[in-house]
Design an enzyme around this catalytic site. Structure first.
Site, mmCIF file in Angstrom:
data_model
loop_
_atom_site.group_PDB
_atom_site.id
_atom_site.type_symbol
_atom_site.label_atom_id
_atom_site.label_comp_id
_atom_site.label_asym_id
_atom_site.label_seq_id
_atom_site.Cartn_x
_atom_site.Cartn_y
_atom_site.Cartn_z
ATOM 1 N N SER A 3 0.830 -1.212 0.000
ATOM 2 C CA SER A 3 0.000 0.000 0.000
ATOM 3 C C SER A 3 0.861 1.257 0.000
ATOM 4 C CB SER A 3 -0.935 -0.004 1.213
ATOM 5 O OG SER A 3 -0.209 -0.189 2.408
ATOM 6 N N THR B 282 -40.197 25.128 -10.900
ATOM 7 C CA THR B 282 -40.423 23.745 -10.468
ATOM 8 C C THR B 282 -40.531 22.962 -11.772
ATOM 9 O OG1 THR B 282 -42.821 23.995 -10.437
ATOM 10 C CG2 THR B 282 -41.690 24.410 -8.359
ATOM 11 N N HIS B 283 -40.052 21.739 -11.772
ATOM 12 C CA HIS B 283 -40.008 20.920 -13.003
ATOM 13 C C HIS B 283 -39.234 21.623 -14.115
ATOM 14 C CE1 HIS B 283 -43.397 18.704 -11.105
ATOM 15 N NE2 HIS B 283 -43.794 19.915 -10.765
ATOM 16 N N GLU C 102 -19.064 21.679 -15.474
ATOM 17 C CA GLU C 102 -19.343 20.296 -15.898
ATOM 18 C C GLU C 102 -18.515 19.302 -15.082
ATOM 19 O OE1 GLU C 102 -19.741 20.141 -20.473
ATOM 20 O OE2 GLU C 102 -18.730 22.008 -20.007
ATOM 21 N N LYS D 30 -8.198 3.347 1.861
ATOM 22 C CA LYS D 30 -7.481 4.621 1.738
ATOM 23 C C LYS D 30 -7.621 5.291 0.386
ATOM 24 C CE LYS D 30 -4.620 2.872 5.188
ATOM 25 N NZ LYS D 30 -5.282 1.569 4.930
#
Ligand code: ARG
Length: 464
Positions: free
Chosen positions: A29, A161-162, A296, A331
């Site tokens: 590791s 909304t939507h 993005e 990790k």
């Protein structure tokens, strides 16, 4: 005996052959856990001091170990350290080099300790540091949103909304919504940090130790609130990593949502915001283009970070107590998620600080799509004492009339309105403007500039 640069020197007493090269490759590791060098050395120095304080090793050995460890740290930080895959991990790399520097005294450091409690301690210290960094990064991000909110507290924009225009809101209100979201993210890191701050050191391999160690002393030296109360749990617990990843994932999800809005808002169709050149890129073929690449990428990081959470949950789900080597795979997930989150926070903070809302397209869009229809219905209730359901029906008929005529609600004449509901007066036009609409939404947490300013004030004080 095997070469001293091999793990066999650490555990090879009962082995007659060294590991296969492929065994070494799957086992090691060091390629990533060298990130915890500072925490490993900090933990070892605390352990050595405690061993001497309890008379388990003598003071001169402890001093040699503690000073030798600082030499190792300075070599690592200067980039002069030759990490060895044969030595598996950061713990054995550090110990092997310590042995070269201070000689046989180094062999006493691992008394009353195992790599199992050692790695749990190192990793906790590392994750705790990242929790602190996330808390700080989120505070800076929130301050950037508050500054945007303050500058545009009265600026009208469409609320959706939507993704359909619903009711007018203010830019300040929209910015402050993100302050609330990121405040919850910050509180998740703060909570998780409190819960995780118990020291595993001294749990040894799994069962504790027969040496008269002082776990309170090492816990205190390493900034933990107390030693963990069950040695089996201490070496097998990775809840702190899971909670960190959970907090990162939710935060990254919020980052992704504003990133998505920035992608939409900065498009030529919307023109709601201008993203600064500092956080945009061009196209190699289309000279006119300015792309919101940073936004993005922020949107995509949520997938990557949540992937780390799912990976670690899946790694942990089948593990019996106590330590299993599977846990070594914790990790890379956490390191990658932490790097991704810190970079995301920094990039978003820069973008938010730099971006400019464009008042005209925002206002135009706010007024479109019959966005004040609810205001009209509310007016019918208030002014004409109509039941809300009837008011909803009358408003629906007026929206249909406007739609048929290709105009907006405020462009209907009073006669046209009265043909639907005779009692309507020209006072109705006062609620049809978008500014009137937002100013009227004075309920606690509503979009009225007065309400938003109160929230801005509260957050400015909290963040100061
Ligand atoms: N490199 C190991 C890890 O990250 C350290 C602990 C090894 N313990 C053991 N019993 N082999 O988990």
């Amino acid at each position: 005996m095997s070469d001293k640069k091999s793990a066999n020197a650490m555990w090879g007493g009962r082995f007659s052959a060294g590991p296969d090269a492929i065994m070494e490759a799957i086992n090691a590791s060091i390629g990533y856990d060298q990130k915890m060098a500072r925490q490993d050395i900090e933990g070892s120095r605390a352990h050595a001091a405690m061993l001497a304080a309890r008379g388990i090793i003598n003071d001169s050995d402890a001093t040699a170990i503690r000073e030798g460890l600082l030499t190792v740290l300075s070599e690592i930080e200067a980039g002069n350290f030759a990490f060895s895959t044969a030595l598996e991990d950061i713990h054995m790399n550090v110990e092997a080099r310590l042995t070269e520097i201070v000689g046989p005294a180094a062999g006493r450091l691992h008394t009353a300790r195992s790599r199992n409690d050692q790695v749990a301690t190192d990793f906790k210290l590392w994750v705790r540091g990242q929790m602190d960094a996330a808390i700080e990064g989120l505070s800076a991000l929130m301050a950037a949103f508050v500054a945007q909110a303050e500058a545009g507290a009265d600026m009208v924009m469409p609320g959706f909304t939507h993704l359909q225009v619903a009711q007018p809101v203010t830019w300040g209100h929209h910015m402050m919504a993100y302050v609330e979201m990121f405040a919850r993210d910050r509180s998740r890191f703060i909570d998780a940090r409190k819960r995780m701050n118990e020291s595993p050191l001294g749990a040894a391999a799994l069962a504790g130790t027969s040496f008269p160690i002082d776990r309170d002393m090492t816990a205190q030296a390493l900034g933990f609130d107390r030693p963990s109360a069950n040695s089996l749990d201490a070496v097998s617990d990775r809840d702190f990593a899971l909670e960190f990843l959970t907090s990162c994932s939710i935060c990254a999800t919020h980052i992704s949502r504003i990133a998505e809005e920035l992608v939409i808002w900065s498009s030529a169709q919307f023109r709601f915001v201008t993203i600064s050149d500092r956080f945009s890129t061009g196209s190699s073929i289309m000279p006119q283009k300015k792309n919101p690449d940073a936004a993005e990428l922020l949107r995509s990081k949520a997938g990557r970070i949540t992937g780390s959470l799912v990976a670690l949950l899946t790694i942990m789900k089948g593990l019996p107590l106590a330590y299993s080597k599977d846990m070594q795979e914790d990790k890379e997930q956490v390191f990658d998620a932490a790097d991704s989150l810190m970079l995301s926070l920094a990039a978003l903070t820069g973008m938010v600080a730099d971006m400019r809302p464009n008042p005209e397209p925002l206002r135009l869009a706010a007024a479109s799509g019959f966005s004040t229809a609810t205001d009209l219905a509310d007016w019918l209730v208030r002014a004409l004492n109509m039941p809300f359901r009837d008011a909803h029906h009358v408003t629906g008929a007026l929206v249909k009339m406007a739609e048929d005529q290709g105009c907006d609600l405020h462009q209907l004449s009073l006669e046209q309105m009265q043909s639907v509901e005779a009692q309507i007066t020209d006072a109705v036009y006062e609620v049809l403007g978008v500014e009137n609409s937002v100013a009227s939404r004075v309920s606690y947490g509503g979009t009225a500039p007065a309400q938003v300013r109160a929230q801005i004030k509260r957050w400015k004080e909290a963040l100061a």
